[in-house]
Structures are given as structure tokens and as C-alpha cells.
Design an enzyme around this catalytic site. Structure first.
Site, mmCIF file in Angstrom:
data_model
loop_
_atom_site.group_PDB
_atom_site.id
_atom_site.type_symbol
_atom_site.label_atom_id
_atom_site.label_comp_id
_atom_site.label_asym_id
_atom_site.label_seq_id
_atom_site.Cartn_x
_atom_site.Cartn_y
_atom_site.Cartn_z
ATOM 1 N N SER A 15 0.817 -1.143 0.003
ATOM 2 C CA SER A 15 0.002 -0.141 0.146
ATOM 3 C C SER A 15 0.801 1.269 -0.035
ATOM 4 O O SER A 15 0.337 2.340 -0.579
ATOM 5 C CB SER A 15 -0.961 0.001 1.088
ATOM 6 N N LYS A 41 -11.853 0.185 -2.703
ATOM 7 C CA LYS A 41 -10.700 0.818 -3.458
ATOM 8 C C LYS A 41 -11.033 0.871 -4.956
ATOM 9 O O LYS A 41 -11.825 1.774 -5.173
ATOM 10 C CB LYS A 41 -9.250 -0.006 -3.114
ATOM 11 N N HIS A 59 -5.066 -3.954 -2.840
ATOM 12 C CA HIS A 59 -4.836 -2.955 -3.705
ATOM 13 C C HIS A 59 -4.576 -3.437 -4.828
ATOM 14 O O HIS A 59 -4.026 -2.887 -6.046
ATOM 15 C CB HIS A 59 -3.610 -1.996 -3.406
#
Length: 394
Positions: free
Chosen positions: A182, A242, A210
Site C-alpha cells: 500500500s 478501493k 490494492h
């Protein structure tokens, strides 16, 4: 002698962090429109969100939410195991399992809760948990919650991970890693870690918060991009807040894993289920993330444009092929000043400082989105050029 006052001690610690220019502060966003946000009466072009595919404000997600809210209300009203598990949750779990090539999936309210629950359910006190040193905090906290023996290897160092697994060959062992890290944006050596776990009879867990939506042919994530199966990576966690543009998280894997989590993952058992309207909106988002490949193509083109421009300027760009593009400046105060200078020019780029990253590794964590345009990237590069950041540590 009186006991120390906990709140006074906390106040002292907070003051010390402020004096070191490391204090975290809330920012209220009053409006979001595409890649722009409004804060303190100013319109800022944001390069710090995790909305990698630009789905968070998509009108189709909003319509799905509204329709489900009209039918089911807002809150689920209960934990999944009481009466909170709705049709929308079941449909989303089926979609996520199919997307990631797993037998089953299980929803959690947040990625942090998912990682805590999974590791606590899998490991018993004294058993072995081997983790990359740059893993997200919730993976580390999960090992501590389980009472496991936590061993951390230098970032992406498979040989070191091997030594740590071999340090206790009798214990049950879990090797946990981020798929995409991240703060650095690089991708874990998943092939090598999977081979290691197979040799050492350890279970591999990947946090793909991610990577999901961004990597792989249909956005199924870093594990899919690496060509690894459920057998190679039995425990897969990813978040929905996300690239998917919604909120929540899930764990996917074999039926034995999911059935076990339903019985033993405390963060699942004792938490209210996400709103069914949110699950309905997420179903829509998953469908769009899979089928609208132009979003990944546009994002990758913007990443290449930014990296080329940053390299031309001699900026201290960290090696990353993902939407996370950090500029490593080193000094926390210098990084904070750079962030403030960018904001003065209408750009929102957050300074990441210790303790989120190690001492001496403060950085501007730039994130790109399919919601950005080429002109936005060029504007950022022009502003960075004026800061004269070339020569900072890499």
C-alpha cells in the site's frame, strides 16, 4: 503512589507527535466530483484516493443502491448469523467467488476486520506466522490477536522467508503477504512465495486490497495475474472500498476455509452485516470492474505517462507499476512542505510520514485513477517540477 492517568499520558504522547511534525489530522471533504474534491472552500485535484477505476461515483452504482434501499431499507439490522444475511449479500459473495476463481467467498465489514478474523481463526497460540516487513498493519495485528509467533522478513526477501519458516518446522505455519504493497506500490513475489509454501507445507494468505480490480485480465487481482490457483493461495482477502469503489471486504477460498470462518472468525460472527443496499451497489461495481476493461487500460496509460514524466524530471520515483506511485523524499518535514506547496497550487497529495512508514522514508504517496485525464497528470508533473525535488533519496 497514584496510578498514571491514561488520558493524560495519551495527551502527552499526542503533543510529542505534534512537536515532531508527525501528527495526523482530519480533513473534511464537502464535495467530490470525479477526481476533484472540495475542502475548506477550495476545489482541489486529488491524487490521493484509492478509487483506482473511477467507480465510486458511477451513476449505475448509485441507482443500484437507491433501488435496493427502497426495497430493503438501509441497515441490515443484525449480524449475518442472526438475521442480517440478505439476498444481496449472498449474490455478492457468489460474484466475488466466481471472479477470483474460488469455491466460496465471505463478506466482512472492512479489510481490517477480515484480516484480524482470518488469522485469529486459522492460527493458535504459539504457532508460526511469517510476514513481509511492509505488510499492512492489520495483518500484523491479526497475528498478535491470535497469539502467534510473528516473524517478519525483509521486504520481498524470499530467502529470508524460507529461513523463518524453517526455524520451526513442527508448528502449523501461515505466510501472509500483501499482493500490492500500500505504501510502495510494488507487487509481492507471489510465484516464489507460493512455491516456498508448497515446499514447507505452509498456508499462503494474500491481502489483495490494492490489486483487485487493477491487475489481471479482468481485474481479478495480483494472484490471478500471477496465474496462481486456489490450491496455490488458499486464503485470499481483498477490499471493496478501493478499485471496486464501494466499502467492505471479503475472504475467498475453499469451502473448508469459509465454513471454518463462519464458526470461528470473531470479527465476522460479532459484527453487523453491511447494508444490503451497499451489497447491491457492489454487485453492480464488480460487474463493471470486470467488463469495462477500458478503465484498466486508461489507468495503465496514465501510470506510464506519469512515470515517464517523473523520470524525465529526475524525481525520486519508487519502482511501482501499479496505481500507487510514491515519491520518496526521506525527511518528514520536507515531505510535509511539499504537500502543502502542492495544495497551494490546487493539488491534493498527502504526505505519508512515520510511523506509517519507517523513519527516513517519508514520501508523497501519489495515486492515479481512471477518473483522471492526461491533462491532470501533466498538471501534477508541472507542479512537481516547480518544487525541485530531484536528488531526494530513492
Amino acid at each position: 503512589m497514584p496510578r498514571p492517568d491514561l488520558l493524560k499520558r495519551l495527551a502527552v504522547q499526542t503533543a510529542e507527535r505534534g512537536q515532531a511534525q508527525l501528527q495526523r489530522r482530519l480533513r473534511t471533504i464537502t464535495r467530490a466530483e470525479g477526481p476533484f474534491v472540495e475542502s475548506h472552500g477550495r476545489r482541489l485535484l486529488a491524487f490521493c484516493t484509492n478509487d483506482y477505476l473511477g467507480l465510486a461515483q458511477d451513476s449505475r452504482l448509485i441507482a443500484a443502491w437507491k433501488q435496493a434501499a427502497d426495497e430493503s431499507g438501509v441497515g441490515s439490522g443484525s449480524a449475518h448469523l442472526i438475521c442480517g444475511h440478505r439476498r444481496e449479500h449472498a449474490e455478492l459473495e457468489e460474484m466475488l467467488a466466481e471472479w477470483t476463481g474460488r469455491e466460496r467467498a465471505l463478506l466482512f465489514s472492512a479489510g481490517y476486520m477480515a484480516n484480524l478474523g482470518v488469522i485469529q481463526a486459522l492460527l493458535q497460540r504459539g504457532e508460526l506466522c511469517v510476514q513481509d516487513k511492509l505488510n499492512h498493519a492489520c495483518l500484523l495485528d491479526g497475528a498478535q490477536l491470535a497469539g502467534a509467533m510473528l516473524k517478519r522478513y525483509p521486504h520481498a526477501d524470499v530467502e529470508a522467508a524460507t529461513r523463518q519458516l524453517q526455524s520451526n518446522e513442527e508448528a502449523c505455519a501461515l505466510l501472509a503477504t500483501d499482493g500490492v504493497f500500500s505504501m510502495d506500490g510494488d507487487v509481492a513475489p507471489l510465484h516464489e512465495l507460493a512455491a516456498l509454501c508448497a515446499r514447507e507445507s505452509a498456508t499462503l494468505m494474500v491481502d489483495d486490497a490494492h490489486g483487485l480490480g487493477v491487475l489481471g485480465n479482468d481485474g481479478a487481482g495480483s494472484v490471478a495475474e500471477a496465474g496462481l490457483s486456489e490450491r496455490d493461495v488458499p486464503v485470499l482477502m481483498a477490499t471493496l472500498g478501493k478499485a471496486v469503489g464501494c466499502s467492505g471486504a471479503f475472504v475467498a477460498g475453499p469451502t473448508a476455509l469459509i465454513d471454518g470462518l463462519i464458526q470461528f472468525a470473531r470479527t465476522y460472527i460479532y459484527t453487523t452485516a453491511m447494508p444490503p443496499a451497499l451489497a447491491a451497489a457492489t454487485c453492480c461495481a464488480v460487474s463493471l470492474a470486470r467488463t469495462e476493461s477500458w478503465r484498466r487500460q486508461k489507468l495503465n496509460a496514465l501510470i506510464q505517462r506519469f512515470r515517464h514524466g517523473a523520470e524525465q524530471l529526475g524525481l525520486p520515483l519508487m519502482p511501482s507499476r501499479t496505481a500507487i506511485q510514491p515519491l520518496l523524499l526521506g525527511d518528514a518535514q520536507r515531505t510535509l512542505e511539499a504537500s502543502r506547496a502542492l495544495e497551494a497550487n490546487g493539488l491534493l497529495v498527502v504526505a505519508i510520514r512515520p510511523p506509517t512508514v519507517p523513519q527516513g522514508q517519508a514520501r508523497l504517496r501519489i495515486t492515479l485513477s481512471a477518473a483522471h485525464e492526461e491533462a491532470h497528470v501533466d498538471r501534477l508533473l508541472e507542479a512537481l517540477a516547480r518544487l525541485r525535488l530531484a536528488g531526494a533519496p530513492v
